[in-house]
Write a protein that holds these residues in place. Structure first.
Motif, mmCIF file in Angstrom:
data_model
loop_
_atom_site.group_PDB
_atom_site.id
_atom_site.type_symbol
_atom_site.label_atom_id
_atom_site.label_comp_id
_atom_site.label_asym_id
_atom_site.label_seq_id
_atom_site.Cartn_x
_atom_site.Cartn_y
_atom_site.Cartn_z
ATOM 1 N N ASN A 18 0.816 -1.336 0.024
ATOM 2 C CA ASN A 18 0.104 -0.150 -0.061
ATOM 3 C C ASN A 18 1.005 1.314 -0.021
ATOM 4 N N ARG A 19 0.435 2.535 0.129
ATOM 5 C CA ARG A 19 0.978 3.794 0.146
ATOM 6 C C ARG A 19 1.445 4.156 1.506
ATOM 7 N N LEU A 20 1.440 3.342 2.418
ATOM 8 C CA LEU A 20 1.642 3.979 3.802
ATOM 9 C C LEU A 20 2.876 3.296 4.183
ATOM 10 N N THR A 21 3.665 4.273 4.886
ATOM 11 C CA THR A 21 5.127 3.778 5.376
ATOM 12 C C THR A 21 5.124 4.541 6.850
ATOM 13 N N MET A 22 6.162 3.766 7.539
ATOM 14 C CA MET A 22 6.314 4.425 8.896
ATOM 15 C C MET A 22 7.480 5.263 8.594
ATOM 16 N N ALA A 23 7.462 6.518 8.996
ATOM 17 C CA ALA A 23 8.635 7.511 8.610
ATOM 18 C C ALA A 23 9.305 7.270 10.171
ATOM 19 N N PRO A 24 10.747 7.558 9.879
ATOM 20 C CA PRO A 24 11.565 7.302 10.950
ATOM 21 C C PRO A 24 11.352 8.434 12.118
ATOM 22 N N LEU A 25 11.239 7.722 13.433
ATOM 23 C CA LEU A 25 10.961 8.719 14.656
ATOM 24 C C LEU A 25 11.895 8.283 15.872
ATOM 25 N N TYR A 26 12.863 9.028 16.270
ATOM 26 C CA TYR A 26 13.562 8.560 17.379
ATOM 27 C C TYR A 26 12.711 8.596 18.571
ATOM 28 N N LEU A 27 12.752 7.609 19.334
ATOM 29 C CA LEU A 27 11.800 7.668 20.413
ATOM 30 C C LEU A 27 12.832 7.016 21.862
ATOM 31 N N GLY A 28 14.193 7.039 21.625
ATOM 32 C CA GLY A 28 15.051 6.574 22.767
ATOM 33 C C GLY A 28 15.017 5.241 23.269
ATOM 34 N N VAL A 55 8.472 -0.222 6.877
ATOM 35 C CA VAL A 55 8.779 0.532 8.153
ATOM 36 C C VAL A 55 10.248 1.090 8.029
ATOM 37 N N VAL A 56 10.495 2.311 8.273
ATOM 38 C CA VAL A 56 11.924 2.675 8.391
ATOM 39 C C VAL A 56 12.306 2.782 9.540
ATOM 40 N N VAL A 57 13.431 2.202 10.022
ATOM 41 C CA VAL A 57 13.896 2.485 11.427
ATOM 42 C C VAL A 57 14.867 3.542 11.560
ATOM 43 N N GLU A 58 14.633 4.422 12.580
ATOM 44 C CA GLU A 58 15.280 5.399 12.660
ATOM 45 C C GLU A 58 16.838 5.518 12.928
ATOM 46 N N GLY A 69 23.756 11.025 17.802
ATOM 47 C CA GLY A 69 23.131 12.130 18.287
ATOM 48 C C GLY A 69 23.045 12.058 20.008
ATOM 49 N N SER A 70 22.929 10.465 20.238
ATOM 50 C CA SER A 70 23.217 10.307 21.727
ATOM 51 C C SER A 70 23.457 9.150 22.153
ATOM 52 N N ASN A 71 23.724 8.766 23.187
ATOM 53 C CA ASN A 71 24.087 7.315 23.613
ATOM 54 C C ASN A 71 23.250 6.232 23.352
ATOM 55 N N ARG A 72 21.924 6.690 23.081
ATOM 56 C CA ARG A 72 20.826 5.753 22.921
ATOM 57 C C ARG A 72 20.627 5.544 21.442
ATOM 58 N N THR A 73 21.431 6.324 20.576
ATOM 59 C CA THR A 73 21.362 6.409 19.252
ATOM 60 C C THR A 73 21.553 4.985 18.669
ATOM 61 N N LEU A 74 20.816 4.075 17.899
ATOM 62 C CA LEU A 74 21.160 3.026 17.506
ATOM 63 C C LEU A 74 22.418 2.927 16.365
ATOM 64 N N GLN A 94 8.440 -10.292 9.714
ATOM 65 C CA GLN A 94 7.564 -11.132 10.200
ATOM 66 C C GLN A 94 6.062 -10.960 10.129
ATOM 67 N N GLU A 95 6.018 -9.416 10.430
ATOM 68 C CA GLU A 95 4.840 -8.753 10.486
ATOM 69 C C GLU A 95 4.204 -8.216 9.433
ATOM 70 N N GLY A 96 4.935 -8.558 8.223
ATOM 71 C CA GLY A 96 4.519 -8.345 6.818
ATOM 72 C C GLY A 96 4.749 -6.830 6.391
ATOM 73 N N SER A 97 5.919 -6.425 6.896
ATOM 74 C CA SER A 97 6.290 -5.051 6.423
ATOM 75 C C SER A 97 7.493 -5.133 5.812
ATOM 76 N N LEU A 98 8.150 -4.428 4.715
ATOM 77 C CA LEU A 98 9.314 -4.319 4.297
ATOM 78 C C LEU A 98 9.772 -3.423 5.496
ATOM 79 N N ALA A 99 11.542 -3.893 5.679
ATOM 80 C CA ALA A 99 12.256 -3.328 6.499
ATOM 81 C C ALA A 99 13.310 -2.489 6.101
ATOM 82 N N CYS A 100 13.254 -1.195 6.514
ATOM 83 C CA CYS A 100 14.308 -0.337 5.931
ATOM 84 C C CYS A 100 14.876 0.318 7.014
ATOM 85 N N LEU A 101 16.566 0.332 6.880
ATOM 86 C CA LEU A 101 17.189 1.002 7.974
ATOM 87 C C LEU A 101 17.729 2.239 7.471
#
Length: 372
Positions: A18-28, A55-58, A69-74, A94-101
């Motif tokens: 579909n046309r929905l993606t998760m945009a990257p979001l840093y949450l610590g 899903v774009v991992v932040e 950016g911080s000590n909790r930055t992946l 496994q949850e059915g989304s493409l994975a992007c880093l």
């Protein structure tokens, strides 16, 4: 309901459902030192389970601590984190989304180091970064390539270069933060050189794996990067083989300006930037920025302003957003509250994992019991 929003799209051989993606979001949510924590895994499982196509991992750093950016930055700069990255990619897929880093160097906004680096020594909230020498630039380009190869080994379907939020790639592009007089400064052709070198080196390292770009279209600062130049850069990315362009506006130095705070409360407040980029390129464009409901998002695609919708805090506040939109239950969406004063951002800036103040009391209680 919303036929365009739930139609597939193919990007360099990969089909988004579909046309929905998760945009990257840093949450610590990463562990101390940038490890893949159980908290991070659970978060991304939930985001992928929402039904978004990708899903774009932040913000995974390519160079710790100088680029973090911080000590909790992946971290994506070390094989020590490879097993965790593999678990993360697998959890999403496994949850059915493409994975992007998304991979990144924070440059002048790196807070895991006492001496940040940048294209030029421009004061940054009271800190003066060290201007990069050519040998250091070459080293960082190699670091991006190594991080991208690590993402590929970990099983991610795509890599995204973080050229938004005023981080290092954007710092080279901006006339405000790039005051160099060598081949990397001055004209737009020179200022875009670093980003294009990174893209070329990354593509060389990972072959056919698609590479997207988180794209700063306008710094929203009078002396900063603006749309007339950024759209020219977008064309350069298109010609260089970028897979998609994910458009945003603003940096840490403009986000808190009163007029930008008010602007960010509006639905689709960055859509005009995406539309400007979309008119300049042939590759798919992602637009983010408070897409509160499906009707607005469907219209944005129908009018040719964007190809994909990026959901960040909207999806975090309510992971059922895609299902509710698809089922015609938009009235039931739990909305990110624009008047909360960016509570989540303030939490992460203090080094704390974030929670959404809009969550129901029961969910909030469960989250705090598990993670606080």
């Amino acid at each position: 309901m919303h036929p365009r929003l739930f139609s597939p799209l193919t990007i360099q051989g990969l089909t988004l459902k579909n046309r929905l993606t998760m945009a990257p979001l840093y949450l610590g949510y990463a562990g101390q030192g940038g490890t893949v924590s159980e908290m991070l895994l659970e978060h991304y499982r939930l985001m992928a389970r929402s039904g978004v196509a990708m899903v774009v991992v932040e913000n995974a750093t390519v160079d710790h601590p100088a680029g973090s950016g911080s000590n909790r930055t992946l971290r994506a700069d070390t094989d020590d984190n490879l097993a965790g990255l593999k678990r993360l990619a697998e959890a999403i897929k496994q949850e059915g989304s493409l994975a992007c880093l998304q991979i990144n160097h924070a440059g002048r906004f790196a807070h895991a180091t006492d001496q940040p680096v940048a294209p030029s020594a421009v004061n940054t909230f009271g800190r003066l970064p060290e201007a990069l020498e050519k040998r250091q630039i070459d080293r960082i380009v190699d670091k991006y390539a190594s991080a991208a190869a690590r993402a590929q080994t970990a099983g991610f379907d795509m890599v995204e270069l973080h050229g938004g939020t005023g981080y290092l790639l954007a710092q080279f592009l901006s006339p405000r933060t790039n005051r160099r007089t060598d081949a990397y400064g001055g004209s737009l052709e020179n200022r875009q050189r670093f980003a294009l070198e990174v893209l070329a080196r990354v593509k060389s390292a990972i072959g056919d794996l698609p590479v997207g770009y988180r794209f700063l279209a306008d710094e929203w600062l009078p002396d900063g990067l603006q749309v007339d130049e950024s759209t020219q850069f977008a064309k350069s990315l298109d010609h260089a083989g970028i897979a998609y362009i994910s458009v945003m506006g603003g940096t840490y130095e403009s986000f808190s300006l009163p007029e930008i705070v008010e602007k960010s409360k509006q639905e689709g407040y960055m859509l005009d930037l995406a539309a400007a980029v979309r008119s300049a390129v042939d590759v798919p464009v992602v637009s983010a920025g408070r897409f509160a409901g499906g009707t607005f998002a469907e219209r944005a695609i129908a009018e040719g302003k964007t190809d994909l919708i990026g959901l960040a805090r909207v999806l975090w506040a309510d992971p059922l957003w895609p299902q509710k939109v698809r089922d015609g239950r938009e009235a039931d969406i739990l909305h990110c509250n624009p008047d909360c004063g960016d509570a989540c951002m303030h939490m992460v800036m203090k080094g704390r994992p974030a929670f959404c103040v809009a969550w129901p009391a029961e969910k909030m209680k469960a989250w705090k019991a598990k993670y606080k």
